[in-house]
Each structure stands twice: as structure tokens, then as C-alpha cells.
Motif scaffolding. Structure first.
Motif, PDB file in Angstrom:
ATOM      1  N   ASP A 123       1.140  -5.735   4.937  1.00 41.63           N
ATOM      2  CA  ASP A 123       0.988  -5.201   6.292  1.00 41.63           C
ATOM      3  C   ASP A 123      -0.352  -4.502   6.494  1.00 41.63           C
TER       4      ASP A 123
ATOM      5  N   ARG B 149       0.548  12.233   7.003  1.00 42.02           N
ATOM      6  CA  ARG B 149      -0.058  12.962   5.886  1.00 42.02           C
ATOM      7  C   ARG B 149      -1.385  12.337   5.443  1.00 42.02           C
ATOM      8  N   PHE B 150      -1.617  11.090   5.795  1.00 42.37           N
ATOM      9  CA  PHE B 150      -2.871  10.430   5.414  1.00 42.37           C
ATOM     10  C   PHE B 150      -3.948  10.574   6.499  1.00 42.37           C
TER      11      PHE B 150
ATOM     12  N   THR C  68       0.859  -1.190   0.000  1.00 41.64           N
ATOM     13  CA  THR C  68       0.000   0.000   0.000  1.00 41.64           C
ATOM     14  C   THR C  68       0.898   1.244   0.000  1.00 41.64           C
TER      15      THR C  68
ATOM     16  N   PHE D 125       6.596  -3.066   7.252  1.00 49.35           N
ATOM     17  CA  PHE D 125       6.811  -2.240   8.448  1.00 49.35           C
ATOM     18  C   PHE D 125       7.958  -2.814   9.273  1.00 49.35           C
TER      19      PHE D 125
ATOM     20  N   ILE E  33      11.151  -1.681   4.946  1.00 52.12           N
ATOM     21  CA  ILE E  33      10.362  -2.362   3.909  1.00 52.12           C
ATOM     22  C   ILE E  33       9.246  -3.101   4.642  1.00 52.12           C
TER      23      ILE E  33
ATOM     24  N   ILE F 252       9.480   1.874  -0.055  1.00 51.73           N
ATOM     25  CA  ILE F 252      10.564   1.991   0.934  1.00 51.73           C
ATOM     26  C   ILE F 252      10.254   3.193   1.827  1.00 51.73           C
ATOM     27  N   GLY F 253      10.459   3.037   3.117  1.00 51.12           N
ATOM     28  CA  GLY F 253      10.239   4.162   4.029  1.00 51.12           C
ATOM     29  C   GLY F 253      11.398   5.157   3.925  1.00 51.12           C
TER      30      GLY F 253
HETATM   31  C1  F6R Z   1       3.030  -0.290   2.737  1.00 49.70           C
HETATM   32  C2  F6R Z   1       4.387  -0.565   3.239  1.00 49.70           C
HETATM   33  C3  F6R Z   1       5.342   0.525   3.535  1.00 49.70           C
HETATM   34  C4  F6R Z   1       5.413   1.601   2.429  1.00 49.70           C
HETATM   35  C5  F6R Z   1       6.435   2.676   2.782  1.00 49.70           C
HETATM   36  C6  F6R Z   1       6.440   3.782   1.744  1.00 49.70           C
HETATM   37  O1  F6R Z   1       2.308  -1.490   2.540  1.00 49.70           O
HETATM   38  O2  F6R Z   1       4.695  -1.695   3.434  1.00 49.70           O
HETATM   39  O3  F6R Z   1       6.624  -0.034   3.706  1.00 49.70           O
HETATM   40  O4  F6R Z   1       5.752   0.988   1.228  1.00 49.70           O
HETATM   41  O5  F6R Z   1       6.157   3.210   4.034  1.00 49.70           O
HETATM   42  O6  F6R Z   1       5.207   4.438   1.775  1.00 49.70           O
HETATM   43  P1  F6R Z   1       4.798   5.470   0.638  1.00 49.70           P
HETATM   44  O7  F6R Z   1       4.692   4.670  -0.613  1.00 49.70           O
HETATM   45  O8  F6R Z   1       3.472   6.020   1.063  1.00 49.70           O
HETATM   46  O9  F6R Z   1       5.877   6.492   0.570  1.00 49.70           O
END
Ligand code: F6R
Length: 240
Positions: free
Chosen positions: A67, A166-167, A36, A140, A138, A132-133
Motif C-alpha cells: 500500500d 505518530r509518524f 511498511t 489498508f 490488513i 495488523i491495525g
Molecule cells: C503497512 C500496512 C498497515 C500496517 C498496520 C500496522 O504497509 O499495510 O496495515 O501494517 O497499520 O502498522 P504498524 O506496524 O505501524 O503498527
């Protein structure tokens, strides 16, 4: 790791989708691991378009998700179940029951064990999609001295809470815990596609691509051990 530098988000989404589409054409009964967040939305849009145009079908496909937040119900618009329905599942027709998402109504490890069983029954994924955070997580799997092999209830890091606020209406509303696939499960995919876009991802992407060690404080660095990883990165995330 194969790094594909793309012009922008749209180009990244299109190129990554083309790889997924060619895999679905080759194997309609594909098993997908889905993510997601904002990174894969464009990829899903491209898959929906290819489905609408008759290029591919999800009739024989199955999916599992990485997750979910702990304690958020499926009808909450911040839940990952809601996200998947809104951005993907409502637009393509999978067979009934073909999509599996983790669920943890309470902060209790038994939900993690249940998901492990589900993943074991599901078997190897053909493709796992990842974002990727900003901190290199990767799924959570947050930076830590040790990383989880299998599904676990994880405490979200301050960096993730801030990034994901932000969401939500406010930072206080972001759940503090999530249920997440572990590293072994992520690795149990034939091909891994990681998407990274925007300046905020630059530091993590740079460390991932240029790093010379495997570091649990940069969970994505473990991807260097997998034989078939594609990193689709836009110019902003690549160059900073
Ligand atoms: C989501 C997930 C998280 C996101 C990461 C990046 O299922 O597993 O690792 O991929 O936090 O989030 P975004 O894409 O919103 O920058």
C-alpha cells in the motif's frame, strides 16, 4: 493459522526473519510481498544483517508492496517509498526494477487498476508480510460491511488516522486516502507472515486468534481461510 508467541519485539522480528531467511536460502529467486509501518522494521534489520553476513542475497529476489498513501510523493519522508528505501532497499541489493510499490498521485481508481495489472504480471508471492491495525485492518483494508477483492483507493478510518499520526507532525497531516492491495491479492501468497506487537494490538490479536467467525469488520479474520499463515505476536500483544 500458526500462532508463535514471542518474548518481545526483537524476538518476534528474529523468529519471523528466520522463516523468511530459510525460504530465501531454499529459493533465491523468491517473490516477496512487503509491508511498511513499525511492525516489520526489526524483521528488515534481521534480513539486512543476514545479507551483510552473506547468509542470503536479494540479487534474484523481487518484491511488491501492499500500500501507499494517496497524494504523497516518493521523496516525502512519510511516503511508503521513502520508508522502504530507508529501512530496507538502501541496505540490500535487489536487481534494478525488482521492487514495485503502488502509487496514486491523485484520488483516482485508475491507479488501482494499473496496480492490479502489475500484480497479475508479478504472479504469486512466496511470502507476504503483514502488520495488523489496532482496528484489525490488513494492508489498508479497513473494517467495513464489504471488503475489496483487488487494489482500491480506500478512505482511511479515524482509528488508522489517529494511530498513524505518530509518524506525522500532526493528525491533520495524515493523508485521508491510500491505495491498497485487496484481500484476493493478499491471499495470493503461498505463505503469509503477520507481525503484531505491543499492547495496542492486543484487542485485534485476541479477536483474530480466538474468533470463531469471518468478519469484514475485522479484516484480519479472513486470514483464517488461508492454509499457511504464521502469526508472530509478542507477549504484550498476546496477553494485553
Ligand atoms: C503497512 C500496512 C498497515 C500496517 C498496520 C500496522 O504497509 O499495510 O496495515 O501494517 O497499520 O502498522 P504498524 O506496524 O505501524 O503498527
Amino acid at each position: 493459522m500458526k500462532v508463535i508467541v514471542c518474548k518481545d519485539y526483537d524476538d518476534m522480528s528474529k523468529k519471523a526473519a528466520d522463516l523468511v531467511i530459510s525460504n530465501i536460502i531454499e529459493k533465491p529467486q523468491i517473490k516477496l510481498g512487503l509491508a511498511t509501518g513499525s511492525s516489520p522494521i526489526g524483521l528488515y534489520e534481521n534480513l539486512i544483517k543476514a545479507n551483510d553476513e552473506g547468509e542470503i542475497s536479494f540479487r534474484y529476489a523481487k518484491s511488491v508492496n501492499l500500500d501507499e498513501y494517496v497524494g504523497i510523493s516518493a521523496d516525502n519522508d512519510q511516503s511508503y517509498k521513502y520508508f522502504m528505501k530507508k529501512n530496507f532497499f538502501d541496505h540490500v541489493s535487489f536487481n534494478e526494477g525488482a521492487n514495485i510499490l503502488p502509487s496514486a498521485p491523485e484520488n483516482d481508481e485508475k491507479y488501482a487498476k494499473d496496480y492490479d495489472k502489475i500484480l497479475d504480471e508479478f504472479g504469486q508471492r512466496d511470502i507476504q508480510i503483514l502488520g495488523i491495525g489496532e482496528n484489525g485492518h490488513i494492508a489498508f483494508n479497513e473494517p467495513a460491511d464489504k471488503l475489496n477483492r483487488r487494489t482500491s483507493i480506500v478512505k482511511l478510518s479515524e482509528s488508522t488516522i489517529e494511530a498513524n499520526s505518530r509518524f506525522f507532525a500532526s493528525e491533520e497531516d495524515v493523508p485521508r486516502y491510500a491505495i491498497s492491495m485487496g484481500l484476493s491479492d493478499i491471499f495470493n501468497a503461498r505463505t503469509i507472515i503477520l507481525l503484531a506487537n505491543g499492547k495496542k494490538k492486543h484487542e485485534a490479536v485476541k479477536k483474530l486468534i480466538e474468533g470463531t467467525s469471518i468478519d469484514p469488520h475485522l479484516p484480519a479474520s479472513f486470514l483464517a481461510l488461508h492454509p499457511n499463515v504464521y502469526i508472530y505476536v509478542d507477549e504484550e500483544a498476546y496477553r494485553g
